[in-house]
Design a protein around this motif. Structure first.
Motif, PDB file in Angstrom:
ATOM      1  N   ASP A 149       0.827  -1.217   0.000  1.00 12.71           N
ATOM      2  CA  ASP A 149       0.000   0.000   0.000  1.00 12.71           C
ATOM      3  C   ASP A 149       0.857   1.261   0.000  1.00 12.71           C
ATOM      4  O   ASP A 149       0.548   2.234  -0.689  1.00 12.71           O
ATOM      5  CB  ASP A 149      -0.937  -0.003   1.219  1.00 12.71           C
ATOM      6  CG  ASP A 149      -1.983  -1.098   1.096  1.00 12.71           C
ATOM      7  OD1 ASP A 149      -2.219  -1.543  -0.043  1.00 12.71           O
ATOM      8  OD2 ASP A 149      -2.531  -1.512   2.131  1.00 12.71           O
ATOM      9  N   SER A 178       0.838   4.111  -2.907  1.00 17.87           N
ATOM     10  CA  SER A 178       0.538   5.522  -2.601  1.00 17.87           C
ATOM     11  C   SER A 178       1.683   6.425  -3.042  1.00 17.87           C
ATOM     12  O   SER A 178       1.454   7.503  -3.597  1.00 17.87           O
ATOM     13  CB  SER A 178       0.325   5.712  -1.093  1.00 17.87           C
ATOM     14  OG  SER A 178      -0.681   4.880  -0.648  1.00 17.87           O
ATOM     15  N   GLU A 231       1.139   9.386  -5.669  1.00 18.47           N
ATOM     16  CA  GLU A 231       1.357  10.789  -5.281  1.00 18.47           C
ATOM     17  C   GLU A 231       2.521  11.423  -6.053  1.00 18.47           C
ATOM     18  O   GLU A 231       2.559  12.631  -6.229  1.00 18.47           O
ATOM     19  CB  GLU A 231       1.619  10.877  -3.770  1.00 18.47           C
ATOM     20  CG  GLU A 231       0.358  10.674  -2.952  1.00 18.47           C
ATOM     21  CD  GLU A 231       0.644  10.251  -1.515  1.00 18.47           C
ATOM     22  OE1 GLU A 231       1.802  10.433  -1.078  1.00 18.47           O
ATOM     23  OE2 GLU A 231      -0.272   9.733  -0.865  1.00 18.47           O
TER      24      GLU A 231
END
Lengths: 199, 366
Positions: free
Chosen positions: B234, B238, B242
């Motif tokens: 995860d 992310s 981002e």
């Protein structure tokens, strides 16, 4: 090739050798076999190939190949059960059909996503798939893509795009029917263990 | 006697060797001869009995003997814990290399499960002061010897990352496509990160309290940017999501396991490896390779096959003797090269000897 072979036969051998699974030697054997069965095999084969070459086309709906604008599966109302199975190519569709268990319709992508090969969503009939989900009232999308990196990337992309429009499932991964654990690789055993089910 | 050893090695059309056959008895092997005789080529042949591109990272076609360029072949009889295997790797011109185990086609991963090979070559003398890529590769080679599945994860990661980098370069903006590729990268990347961490811890334990003349190396993994070191699936997903706009501007993926560095410290002195003397840097590398051997012997019952090219360089006589003693105590089959047999005098009858000479571009064994 050889000076003893007539140019026409030589050309036929060269063409045959381009078929998957055939090399120059096996192509020569195949051509000799055809010539020895000229009436019963070679002529009907040539006629059949000529007819198919003139009529074969991609189904406008699913990408399957047939001889009409819409393939037999898409024309069959009994297969409009709300399920659509996504496959990479026509040979995968045929494999699924051989099993005679899936009674819904298909969508042939024609490959997998690969930025390195310049294959993006537009090249894969994915916009058409999204259109079909709406127009054909699809309730479930079944992803039957290969368990390769590209296959799984494509499956993830489709799942992401389809989102909440309908249920999404994928084929299970694990021990094949009749398979022995001893012969399986670590990845398959791990997948099978993760997907274990209560009995 | 080594728990993992080659009992014979045959090379055919391999660089300067047209045909060479070594009969081995499990003891360490000293290969000596003049510069350019073809000693390292034999070590490279052994390195190709493990997954990857071998210790020189050469393209398959570059390995084939010139001018014939007929392709090349390396075969060996491997003894692993008393069981013998016939292993073979070969490449036809222009084709990828193939692996066979006991006459059957096999994957490189299968080869990695059977035989672990770790090497130290002169190009690595500057490992601690050159770019991070070499240190990552060194770390991954050590990880691979413990966890053969690491190679599959690294390949999957590399493939997906190349896809993402191409998308970044082509300025693709489709978020779903990025999500799909980053998901594959995250799954493989998290496996790589976890394997590396496990092996670093294992090496730390193997160095702790070991009776060795070589200095313990403190190891840690450093991210290129402090505070930006995603680890799990995860976190990686992310971080890439981002960082897309920054990566789009750079045209490549700036964060992930492909960007980490392996930092080492000479523990007893508290000095970073890159600031140590040349001899100390080499001693740290040897220390890690010996620790790797001790840990593998403990965990899997056998140390790896060691390839130590020009190993005597930068080591004084005392350290050389200590190294030979430790290799013998470990029970590892080490292939060591040097220009003079006398460099290995301290080994005495504990090692076999092979002399290599060259004449007109053709190597021969004496």
């Amino acid at each position: 090739m050889s000076t003893q072979v007539s140019p026409d036969i030589d050309a036929l051998i060269t063409l045959m050798a381009k078929l998957p699974g055939l090399g120059p030697r096996s192509a020569r054997r195949a051509v000799l076999h055809l010539i020895s069965k000229r009436t019963h095999l070679m002529a009907p084969l040539a006629q059949s190939m000529s007819e198919v070459a003139a009529t074969v086309r991609e189904c406008l709906m699913c990408g399957n190949i047939g001889t009409g604008e819409i393939c037999d599966i898409c024309s069959d109302d009994r297969r409009a059960n709300g399920e659509i199975c996504i496959v990479e190519n026509v040979s995968d569709l045929w494999a699924m059909e051989r099993a005679m268990v899936f009674r819904g319709r298909y969508h042939v992508l024609g490959g997998t996503l690969s930025a390195l090969d310049d294959i993006g969503p537009e090249q894969l009939r994915i916009p058409k798939l999204l259109d079909r989900i709406t127009t054909e009232s699809i309730t479930e999308v079944i992803l039957a893509l290969n368990a390769t990196i590209d296959g799984q990337t494509t499956a993830h992309y489709i799942a992401d795009e389809v989102g909440e429009r309908c249920m999404i499932s994928s084929l299970a991964q694990g021990v094949p029917i009749g398979g022995e654990l001893d012969y399986l690789d670590d990845g398959t055993i791990t997948a099978a263990l993760n997907a274990r089910k209560r009995i | 006697m080594a728990g993992l050893s080659l009992r014979s090695l045959t090379v055919s059309h391999f660089r300067s060797h047209k045909a060479a056959c070594l009969e081995l008895d499990g003891r360490p092997v000293v290969i000596y001869g003049a510069n350019g005789a073809g000693k390292t080529n034999l070590l490279e042949a052994v390195s190709l009995l493990s997954p990857g591109r071998g210790m020189r990272r050469a393209a398959s076609d570059d390995i084939a003997r010139r001018p014939e360029r007929l392709g090349w072949k390396v075969s060996a009889v491997l003894d692993r814990l008393g069981q013998q295997y016939e292993i073979e790797t070969r490449a036809a011109p222009g084709a990828a290399r193939q692996v066979r185990i006991d006459g059957k086609a096999a994957t490189q991963s299968a080869l990695g499960r059977l035989v672990q090979v770790v090497w130290l070559i002169p190009a690595m003398d500057r490992l601690w002061i050159e770019g991070a890529e070499g240190r990552r590769r060194f770390l991954d080679r050590l990880v691979l010897s413990f966890e053969p599945g690491h190679g599959d994860a690294a390949l999957s990661y590399e493939k997906s990352m190349r896809e993402r980098n191409r998308m970044l370069k082509d300025q693709v903006r489709d978020p779903h496509w990025y999500n799909a590729v980053e998901d594959q990268m995250a799954r493989a990347g998290a496996l790589m990160i976890a394997s590396r961490a496990r092996v670093l811890e294992r090496l730390r334990l193997a160095q702790q309290g070991a009776q060795t003349a070589f200095p313990a190396a403190g190891l840690c993994i450093e991210a290129p940017e402090e505070g930006n070191d995603p680890q799990g699936v995860d976190e990686l997903r992310s971080a890439w999501m981002e960082g897309r706009s920054r990566d789009l501007a750079a045209g490549r993926t700036l964060v992930g396991p492909h960007r980490i560095d392996l930092a080492a410290t000479y523990e007893a002195k508290g000095v970073e490896a890159r600031h140590c003397s040349t001899g100390e840097q080499k001693a740290l590398l040897i220390s890690l390779i010996l620790a790797n051997g001790r840990a593998l012997a403990q965990d899997r019952g056998t140390p790896p096959v060691l390839l130590l090219d020009e190993v005597a360089a930068h080591l004084d006589a005392e350290r050389r003797t200590a190294l030979y003693d430790e290799i013998c105590a470990l029970g590892a089959q080490a292939f060591m090269t040097g220009t003079e047999d006398s460099l290995f005098a301290a080994l005495g009858p504990r090692a076999g000897r092979i002399h290599v000479s060259e004449n007109g571009g053709l190597s021969s064994l004496g």
